[in-house]
Design a protein around this motif. Structure first.
Motif, PDB file in Angstrom:
ATOM      1  N   ILE A   1      12.282  -5.967  -2.259  1.00  0.00           N
ATOM      2  CA  ILE A   1      12.309  -4.656  -1.912  1.00  0.00           C
ATOM      3  C   ILE A   1      13.724  -4.277  -1.459  1.00  0.00           C
ATOM      4  CG2 ILE A   1       9.880  -4.481  -1.076  1.00  0.00           C
ATOM      5  CD1 ILE A   1      10.649  -4.908   1.587  1.00  0.00           C
ATOM      6  N   ASP A   2      13.842  -3.009  -1.377  1.00  0.00           N
ATOM      7  CA  ASP A   2      15.239  -2.685  -1.018  1.00  0.00           C
ATOM      8  C   ASP A   2      15.231  -2.566   0.771  1.00  0.00           C
ATOM      9  OD1 ASP A   2      17.486  -1.519  -0.392  1.00  0.00           O
ATOM     10  OD2 ASP A   2      17.395   0.256  -1.523  1.00  0.00           O
ATOM     11  N   LEU A   3      15.941  -3.704   1.153  1.00  0.00           N
ATOM     12  CA  LEU A   3      15.930  -3.798   2.623  1.00  0.00           C
ATOM     13  C   LEU A   3      16.430  -2.727   3.248  1.00  0.00           C
ATOM     14  CD1 LEU A   3      17.091  -7.695   2.940  1.00  0.00           C
ATOM     15  CD2 LEU A   3      14.912  -6.656   2.882  1.00  0.00           C
ATOM     16  N   LYS A   4      17.273  -1.899   2.611  1.00  0.00           N
ATOM     17  CA  LYS A   4      17.752  -0.774   3.261  1.00  0.00           C
ATOM     18  C   LYS A   4      16.713   0.186   3.392  1.00  0.00           C
ATOM     19  CE  LYS A   4      22.444  -1.296   1.212  1.00  0.00           C
ATOM     20  NZ  LYS A   4      22.101  -1.441  -0.398  1.00  0.00           N
ATOM     21  N   ARG A   5      15.766   0.446   2.774  1.00  0.00           N
ATOM     22  CA  ARG A   5      14.737   1.319   2.885  1.00  0.00           C
ATOM     23  C   ARG A   5      13.735   1.049   4.063  1.00  0.00           C
ATOM     24  NH1 ARG A   5      12.350   1.297  -2.776  1.00  0.00           N
ATOM     25  NH2 ARG A   5      10.750   2.599  -1.566  1.00  0.00           N
ATOM     26  N   ILE A   6      13.939  -0.186   4.667  1.00  0.00           N
ATOM     27  CA  ILE A   6      12.969  -0.368   5.668  1.00  0.00           C
ATOM     28  C   ILE A   6      13.343   0.230   6.820  1.00  0.00           C
ATOM     29  CG2 ILE A   6      11.967  -2.285   7.098  1.00  0.00           C
ATOM     30  CD1 ILE A   6      12.936  -4.310   4.990  1.00  0.00           C
ATOM     31  N   LYS A   7      12.114   1.377   7.453  1.00  0.00           N
ATOM     32  CA  LYS A   7      12.345   2.053   8.384  1.00  0.00           C
ATOM     33  C   LYS A   7      12.065   1.117   9.642  1.00  0.00           C
ATOM     34  CE  LYS A   7      10.098   6.166  10.323  1.00  0.00           C
ATOM     35  NZ  LYS A   7      11.668   7.166  10.601  1.00  0.00           N
ATOM     36  N   PHE A   8      10.996   0.408   9.481  1.00  0.00           N
ATOM     37  CA  PHE A   8      10.893  -0.630  10.841  1.00  0.00           C
ATOM     38  C   PHE A   8      10.097  -1.689  10.219  1.00  0.00           C
ATOM     39  CE2 PHE A   8       9.736  -1.579  15.237  1.00  0.00           C
ATOM     40  CZ  PHE A   8      10.699  -1.152  15.978  1.00  0.00           C
TER      41      PHE A   8
ATOM     42  N   ILE B   1       1.011  -1.100   0.085  1.00  0.00           N
ATOM     43  CA  ILE B   1      -0.052  -0.171   0.171  1.00  0.00           C
ATOM     44  C   ILE B   1       0.832   1.140   0.152  1.00  0.00           C
ATOM     45  CG2 ILE B   1      -1.557   1.318   1.222  1.00  0.00           C
ATOM     46  CD1 ILE B   1      -2.884  -1.280   2.309  1.00  0.00           C
ATOM     47  N   GLU B   2       0.831   1.993  -1.058  1.00  0.00           N
ATOM     48  CA  GLU B   2       1.617   3.091  -1.181  1.00  0.00           C
ATOM     49  C   GLU B   2       1.338   4.321  -0.226  1.00  0.00           C
ATOM     50  OE1 GLU B   2       1.870   4.030  -5.209  1.00  0.00           O
ATOM     51  OE2 GLU B   2       3.628   2.462  -5.587  1.00  0.00           O
ATOM     52  N   GLY B   3       2.365   4.918   0.388  1.00  0.00           N
ATOM     53  CA  GLY B   3       2.401   5.998   1.185  1.00  0.00           C
ATOM     54  C   GLY B   3       2.629   7.506   0.895  1.00  0.00           C
ATOM     55  N   GLU B   4       2.540   8.415   1.668  1.00  0.00           N
ATOM     56  CA  GLU B   4       2.904   9.687   1.184  1.00  0.00           C
ATOM     57  C   GLU B   4       4.210   9.802   0.671  1.00  0.00           C
ATOM     58  OE1 GLU B   4       0.384  12.019   1.216  1.00  0.00           O
ATOM     59  OE2 GLU B   4      -1.002  11.270   2.536  1.00  0.00           O
ATOM     60  N   ASN B   5       4.740   9.174   1.551  1.00  0.00           N
ATOM     61  CA  ASN B   5       6.509   9.146   1.438  1.00  0.00           C
ATOM     62  C   ASN B   5       6.739   7.562   0.957  1.00  0.00           C
ATOM     63  OD1 ASN B   5       9.120   8.286   1.898  1.00  0.00           O
ATOM     64  ND2 ASN B   5       9.223   9.547   3.646  1.00  0.00           N
ATOM     65  N   LYS B   6       7.344   7.559  -0.227  1.00  0.00           N
ATOM     66  CA  LYS B   6       7.350   6.353  -0.663  1.00  0.00           C
ATOM     67  C   LYS B   6       8.869   5.819  -0.457  1.00  0.00           C
ATOM     68  CE  LYS B   6       3.944   6.853  -4.493  1.00  0.00           C
ATOM     69  NZ  LYS B   6       3.538   8.174  -3.964  1.00  0.00           N
ATOM     70  N   ASP B   7       9.870   6.690  -0.084  1.00  0.00           N
ATOM     71  CA  ASP B   7      11.213   6.408   0.000  1.00  0.00           C
ATOM     72  C   ASP B   7      11.421   5.419   1.285  1.00  0.00           C
ATOM     73  OD1 ASP B   7      11.865   8.068  -1.824  1.00  0.00           O
ATOM     74  OD2 ASP B   7      12.177   9.916  -0.272  1.00  0.00           O
ATOM     75  N   SER B   8      10.599   5.408   2.210  1.00  0.00           N
ATOM     76  CA  SER B   8      10.809   4.748   3.611  1.00  0.00           C
ATOM     77  C   SER B   8       9.814   3.648   3.575  1.00  0.00           C
ATOM     78  CB  SER B   8      10.864   5.239   4.897  1.00  0.00           C
ATOM     79  OG  SER B   8      12.068   6.203   4.828  1.00  0.00           O
ATOM     80  N   LEU B   9      10.105   2.440   3.687  1.00  0.00           N
ATOM     81  CA  LEU B   9       9.049   1.211   3.935  1.00  0.00           C
ATOM     82  C   LEU B   9       8.922   1.078   5.670  1.00  0.00           C
ATOM     83  CD1 LEU B   9      10.505  -1.011   1.227  1.00  0.00           C
ATOM     84  CD2 LEU B   9       8.735   0.780   0.863  1.00  0.00           C
ATOM     85  N   ILE B  10       7.388   0.473   5.787  1.00  0.00           N
ATOM     86  CA  ILE B  10       7.340  -0.132   7.038  1.00  0.00           C
ATOM     87  C   ILE B  10       6.847  -1.479   6.547  1.00  0.00           C
ATOM     88  CG2 ILE B  10       5.658  -0.139   9.032  1.00  0.00           C
ATOM     89  CD1 ILE B  10       6.115   2.898   9.156  1.00  0.00           C
TER      90      ILE B  10
ATOM     91  N   ILE C   1      18.224  -4.928  10.410  1.00  0.00           N
ATOM     92  CA  ILE C   1      16.882  -4.067  10.178  1.00  0.00           C
ATOM     93  C   ILE C   1      16.065  -3.855  11.634  1.00  0.00           C
ATOM     94  CG2 ILE C   1      14.588  -4.180   9.020  1.00  0.00           C
ATOM     95  CD1 ILE C   1      16.170  -5.734   6.806  1.00  0.00           C
ATOM     96  N   PRO C   2      15.807  -2.787  11.952  1.00  0.00           N
ATOM     97  CA  PRO C   2      15.131  -2.528  13.159  1.00  0.00           C
ATOM     98  C   PRO C   2      13.667  -3.211  13.184  1.00  0.00           C
ATOM     99  CG  PRO C   2      15.461  -0.472  12.079  1.00  0.00           C
ATOM    100  CD  PRO C   2      16.227  -1.683  11.144  1.00  0.00           C
ATOM    101  N   SER C   3      13.447  -4.128  14.305  1.00  0.00           N
ATOM    102  CA  SER C   3      12.068  -4.828  14.153  1.00  0.00           C
ATOM    103  C   SER C   3      11.706  -5.415  15.694  1.00  0.00           C
ATOM    104  CB  SER C   3      12.513  -6.110  13.361  1.00  0.00           C
ATOM    105  OG  SER C   3      13.653  -6.735  13.664  1.00  0.00           O
ATOM    106  N   PHE C   4      10.427  -5.224  15.352  1.00  0.00           N
ATOM    107  CA  PHE C   4       9.797  -5.868  16.723  1.00  0.00           C
ATOM    108  C   PHE C   4       8.825  -7.197  16.399  1.00  0.00           C
ATOM    109  CE2 PHE C   4       8.574  -1.641  19.259  1.00  0.00           C
ATOM    110  CZ  PHE C   4       9.751  -1.637  19.812  1.00  0.00           C
TER     111      PHE C   4
END
Ligand code: ZN
Length: 450
Positions: free
Chosen positions: A339-346, A260-269, A407-410
């Motif tokens: 996906i680009d794993l480096k773009r994963i914010k959380f 689902i695309e967000g406002e900011n497409k650079d970072s991914l959750i 990758i930061p994760s819970f």
């Protein structure tokens, strides 16, 4: 406390008030019943997902009757209905894996036919074997423990053991050593013998422990039964047994991925949950309602919410296959990322989401303290859950392969509930989902504030 229910109760009290005109009463009754219904609708959706995934048709979402395949199709279909976007023109990421499939198992002791999953299970690495009439050798744990005092008595015990077990079925009585390495020796006793010695005979472990089924990616040349201690006796009769297993080198499984695309497409959750479970042995299937039809339902609920409320960051939803066999789907994904794993914010992984009466616990929360604080703040402000328990790292679910890549994760799981785990009793009707809406609201606010 269920904030949703409280709100509804309050509204209906107002509606009942005699001071209001009939029309006005009707209007607000209609308005608020829509709101109250909408809140229950979220849990109703989760309930229907859990009912489907735990139905007999899905065969425990494992390795027989296309259980895992059917589940993946169902989830992709839900993604489509919710309008999630595909990545590379598909919701699927296929992979193959080795697995030892226990297709059937039976056991009859002292004239009684035992029930799979309830009275006995077999070790997941067992090979096929039909009944052989043989003498029984009873391993004696007390003598074994005593023999460990001196090297000479230990050697003596092992020599006698080697002679006495030859050509016999081996029975291990229920016994708990104080030292864990001895329990390990006990559990792996048959592995110390050559495959020829274990041919045409079976090993029977009787145990006080709850029977907890699992999977194996290898097949041993041993047939091993784990049996509830109440069927143990010194003059045990083994009337019949059988294991039918098949080692499949390249079993086909898949991850299901949507966006689902967000406002900011650079970072991914990234939001993840495994949809697979342990499958089916004979006519006994493992529904895996709490583990992890509930987490899959939770993931779909978040997808449903964000399909109507555009998120700040682009959301990637991944339902992993083959988690129960050793995080196979999630390891495959990090090695072959779409996906680009480096773009994963959380990354938020959900596994065992059907309870929550005693709150939730979060693996990695003592590492990502800033995010933990944020979640706690949201929780105390809204009174969603009793507690959010801290925990350090643990490689026990699908967040792990990502965490290992930095990758930061819970990984969130619920506390409380009926406590069925990896057994045929983990059924949909044992989950009351009373906290489901609260947990979803908690994470929606968390995702929005990340
Ligand atoms: Zn699980």
């Amino acid at each position: 406390m269920d904030v949703g229910k409280l709100k509804c109760k309050y509204v209906f009290n107002v509606v009942d008030s005699k001071r209001l005109t009939l029309n006005f009463k009707f209007f607000i009754s209609f308005l608020f019943s829509t709101i109250c219904f909408a809140q229950n609708a979220e849990t109703n959706y989760a309930r229907s997902v859990i009912t489907t995934l735990t139905s007999e048709e899905f065969a425990g979402r494992g390795y027989v009757d296309d259980g895992m395949e059917k589940s993946a199709e169902f989830i992709a279909n839900e993604f489509e209905k919710l309008g999630l976007k595909k990545i590379n023109d598909s919701y699927f990421q296929d992979f193959t894996m080795p697995i030892n499939v226990i297709k059937n198992a039976k056991l009859k002791l002292n004239d009684k036919e035992l029930k799979y999953g309830e009275d006995f299970i077999v070790k997941p690495s067992s090979y096929s074997q039909n009944f052989h009439q043989k003498e029984i050798y009873h391993f004696e744990p007390e003598y074994f423990a005593i023999s460990l005092k001196y090297e000479s008595s230990f050697i003596d015990f092992i020599q006698k053991d080697m002679l006495a077990q030859k050509g016999k079925h081996v029975v291990f009585p229920p016994y708990q050593f104080e030292v864990d390495s001895l329990n390990q020796y006990y559990k792996h006793w048959a592995n110390f013998y050559k495959p020829e010695e274990n041919q045409n005979r079976s090993i029977f472990y009787f145990t006080k422990d709850k029977l907890t089924a699992s999977l194996s990616q290898v097949q041993d040349s041993i047939a091993e039964f784990i049996v509830n201690e109440k069927y143990y006796s010194k003059n045990l009769n083994i009337d019949d047994y059988g294991i039918e297993s098949e080692f499949i080198n390249n079993f086909k499984s898949k991850n299901v991925i949507g966006k689902i695309e967000g406002e900011n497409k650079d970072s991914l959750i990234v939001i993840t949950a495994h949809y697979d479970h342990l499958g089916k042995v004979g006519n006994v299937y493992f529904p895996g309602a709490n583990d992890n039809a509930s987490g899959t339902a939770f993931l779909l609920n978040l997808a449903k919410y964000y399909s109507k409320n555009k998120p700040k960051y682009t959301l990637i939803f991944i339902a992993f296959g083959a988690e129960e066999a050793g995080l196979i789907g999630s390891y495959h994904f990090v090695e072959n990322p779409l996906i680009d794993l480096k773009r994963i914010k959380f990354l938020l992984n959900f596994d065992i989401m059907g309870a929550g009466e005693d709150g939730i616990q979060i693996v990695n929360s003592s590492i990502f303290t800033k995010e933990y604080e944020l979640l706690n703040q949201i929780n105390s402000k809204n009174n969603y859950l009793k507690q959010i328990k801290k925990r350090g790292e643990a490689c026990n679910s699908d967040h792990c392969p990502f965490y290992e890549k930095g990758i930061p994760s819970f990984f969130t799981y619920t506390l409380g509930g009926a406590g069925h785990y990896h057994d045929p009793f983990d059924k949909g009707e044992t989950l009351n989902l009373s906290e489901f809406q609260n947990i979803r609201d908690l994470f929606v606010e968390f995702i929005n504030k990340l």
